[in-house]
Enzyme design. Structure first.
Site, mmCIF file in Angstrom:
data_model
loop_
_atom_site.group_PDB
_atom_site.id
_atom_site.type_symbol
_atom_site.label_atom_id
_atom_site.label_comp_id
_atom_site.label_asym_id
_atom_site.label_seq_id
_atom_site.Cartn_x
_atom_site.Cartn_y
_atom_site.Cartn_z
ATOM 1 N N TYR A 19 35.143 21.863 42.869
ATOM 2 C CA TYR A 19 35.071 23.468 43.026
ATOM 3 C C TYR A 19 35.887 24.383 43.815
ATOM 4 C CZ TYR A 19 32.691 28.036 43.814
ATOM 5 O OH TYR A 19 32.316 29.217 44.054
ATOM 6 N N SER A 23 35.772 31.832 46.810
ATOM 7 C CA SER A 23 34.752 31.082 47.810
ATOM 8 C C SER A 23 35.176 31.050 49.281
ATOM 9 C CB SER A 23 34.388 29.804 47.020
ATOM 10 O OG SER A 23 33.773 29.034 48.199
#
Length: 667
Positions: free
Chosen positions: A535, A522
């Protein structure tokens, strides 16, 4: 009541059969070539009805080549005979158009007459109007219009055969340019406006979306989605007392070509075109004879074979056949008042193109964009290679699987839901590819071990592993004190599950001389946006692990790529409603990055903004955290994070401004 349908495996035909299955009773016989019986089985499973019965035949044979015994058995029982099998392609040559459109219609009519069909339903086209100038009504046909191409001529001729030679009642349907399904985007081939989508994609990837481009008035066009065409045909076929009529399945309001192009450019995120001279202010042109008007002259030039040959050298590089350019607009305006009257009260109408343009674009980008299949490097890298893809039932993983298959690879589809994986495999097989399905709960470490054993036993090699499956949680720390399981769940799937899979498949990669692992990480690992601590920590852990083991495995030919992915428009971000207005990349754009990772094998793939964020945290960490804290207060916790029904905060303009400045960052 029974039905007979030719062209049932074609684009409009598939949707018509679906309408008949859902809304009508009786058997539905569908003409199928002997060589297409395998394909029809896939469609039969999708239709989910034992009332659809294949009948072997051939469009090029008299009476469609149907067994005489079958004809004798079913004579008098076919109430509706739908003839859709034809060529719907401006680029097809004269002989093909003649054989399929004219010969096929004659043979279909022969069979309908032998069967004593109650009504013969001919699917024609507005192309039968040729270059008629002015309003073309549904009771018009032979108006002396010029028919500029083999497609136009054979559409006219096939309709003439039905009108003049049919010995059974008939109805004719003239669709405009048919595009994909307005709800799903489903389309089976590149045609009409789709020819220009690769150019729009190039514009999106090369130019900023806010850049205005100068366009010209190219006249009007008319597009309708296939679901409207199928629903309208089904309804019109069953309205009594309409035999001997034609129906225009068109948009009652023609769209300017530039408006249509801009709708798709907007859906793609590409720059839009502005026409400096609006047609409303070009009244003096009406005084100029039509044949001397700029648009008429331009279209005449574009239809010239010599001009087309010269243009084709350029336009073919973008997937646009030069012969298509001369048919981007209509000289006729198609009156559809009879159709609208017959459809009144049915709820069937043409939706506004703007409302479904993004749906059409998304489907093309995911299923029809063949750029990966045409890329020599991609084919050389992926052909006959086994690519294990997690999270392959939707989003990035599903599109990556489609692109891998397009390049000749064999995607090994892994996710928890078997049914969705089977749907993806069916999509790949319908396009001539091959895929394997292995359902697995990737949060269950023992299930992953069993999967690795099975893959090692079943596959001749494991060439690529794509760790795409993931769980994202957007929740601030102040709402997480009693939710430690959020951190456990993200680590379990995003980190422990991913490395367990790689560790389990390393022996198979080692045995086949090496392999490549692609981790979907990410942009947040570089930018550290607030509310994503669970996350981003799991993705950072996967990055760190891969960086360490890369030095241990590179000597054995096993390499890693980490993609610091920006925000992608997938089901995973759907619960956070503020993302609906944020700039995102599409699943297809994300899948292109995964293909690049497999072909080029870089250690990392980053965005410019991600790199800037990483530099900011290194050079000016305090300032970076101050900016992030500002964003923390601008963007509220989501309704899901709060356990509420609506998101708080009324600072939408600030949110959108920050989202556009920091495009792709997870806020």
């Amino acid at each position: 009541m029974s039905y007979f349908v030719t062209g049932a495996t074609g684009f409009i035909g598939r949707h018509l059969v679906e309408e008949l299955v859902d809304h009508r009773e009786g058997e539905i016989f569908v003409l199928v070539r002997a060589g297409s019986l395998g394909r029809i089985q896939t469609l039969l499973r999708r239709w989910g009805s034992d009332r659809v019965v294949p009948v072997v035949g051939d469009l090029s044979s008299p009476g469609l080549g149907v067994d005489p015994d079958w004809v004798a058995e079913h004579a008098g029982s076919i109430e509706h005979f739908f003839h859709l099998a034809a060529i719907y392609d401006m680029t097809a040559d004269d002989a093909t158009n003649e054989a399929m459109n004219v010969g096929g219609t004659r043979h279909a009519l022969e069979l309908a007459e032998e069967l004593g069909a109650g009504c013969f339903h001919q699917v024609s086209s507005v192309a039968a109007a040729g270059e008629y100038a002015g309003r073309f009504t549904e009771d018009m046909f032979a108006e002396g219009q010029h028919l500029p191409s083999p497609y136009h001529r054979t559409k006219y001729e096939s309709e003439r055969i039905v009108r003049e030679e049919a010995e059974v009642p008939w109805r004719v349907y003239r669709p405009a340019i048919v595009v994909g399904h307005s709800e799903t985007g489903a389309m089976d081939k590149v045609d009409g406006p789709y020819y220009f989508f690769p150019l729009m994609k190039l514009m999106r990837d090369s130019l900023p979306g806010w850049l205005p481009l100068v366009g010209v008035d190219l006249g009007d066009t008319n597009v309708v989605p296939v679901d409207y065409v199928a629903k309208a045909m089904d309804h019109l076929a069953h309205v009594p007392d309409l035999d001997g009529q034609a129906f225009h399945l068109v948009n009652p309001e023609p769209q300017p070509v530039v408006e249509m192009i801009n709708a798709f450019c907007g859906a793609a995120g590409a720059p839009r075109f502005a026409t400096p001279v609006d047609r409303r202010y070009a009244a003096p042109l009406a005084l100029v004879p039509r044949r001397l008007r700029p648009l008429t002259v331009l279209n005449s030039l574009l239809k010239n074979p010599g001009v087309q040959s010269a243009l084709d050298l350029v336009t073919s590089r973008f997937g646009v056949p030069a012969e298509v350019l001369g048919h981007t607009s209509f000289t006729a305006v198609f009156d559809s008042r009879a159709t609208e009257k017959a459809l009144a009260g049915s709820g069937i109408g043409v939706p506004d193109l703007e409302s479904y343009a993004r749906t059409l674009w998304g489907y093309w980008e995911e299923y029809l964009d063949d750029s990966v299949g045409r890329d020599a490097d991609a084919r050389a890298t992926l052909k006959d290679k086994y690519v294990v893809i997690t999270g392959a039932s939707s989003g990035i993983g599903q599109v990556t699987a489609l692109k891998v298959a397009q390049a000749g690879g064999i995607p090994v589809l892994v996710a928890r839901g078997k049914d969705k994986l089977e749907e993806t495999r069916a999509d790949i097989e319908l396009r001539g590819g091959k895929a394997l399905v292995y359902p697995c709960d990737l949060s269950d470490l023992e299930a992953i071990d069993a999967l690795c054993e099975q893959l090692t036993a079943d596959l001749p090699s494991v060439d690529f592993v794509v760790n795409n499956a993931g769980r994202s949680i957007r929740r601030s720390l102040k709402l997480s004190h009693d939710r430690f399981h959020d951190f456990e769940r993200t680590m379990q799937l995003n980190y422990f599950g991913a490395i367990r899979l790689v560790i389990g498949l390393i022996p198979a990669m080692r045995a086949s001389g090496g392999g490549h692992v692609v981790n979907v990480s990410s942009i947040g690992v570089q930018t550290n946006p607030p509310r994503f601590s669970a996350y981003i920590a799991s993705k950072a852990a996967l990055d760190a692990w891969s960086n360490v083991v890369s030095s241990e495995l590179i000597g054995e030919g096993i390499t890693f790529t980490g993609i610091h992915m920006p925000l992608v428009r997938t089901p995973m971000i759907a619960p956070t409603k503020i993302y609906d207005k944020f700039p995102t990349i599409s699943p297809a754009q994300a899948a292109d990055l995964l293909i690049k990772a497999m072909v080029d094998r870089p250690h990392e793939i980053n965005t410019m903004l991600g790199n800037a964020g990483a530099i900011a945290h290194t050079v000016a960490p305090k300032l970076a955290f101050r900016v992030l804290n500002m964003a923390y207060h601008v963007f509220p916790d989501s309704a899901a994070a709060k356990g509420a029904t609506a998101e708080g905060g009324a600072r939408e303009s600030e949110q959108i401004m920050l989202a556009r400045v920091f495009k792709g960052v997870h806020w």
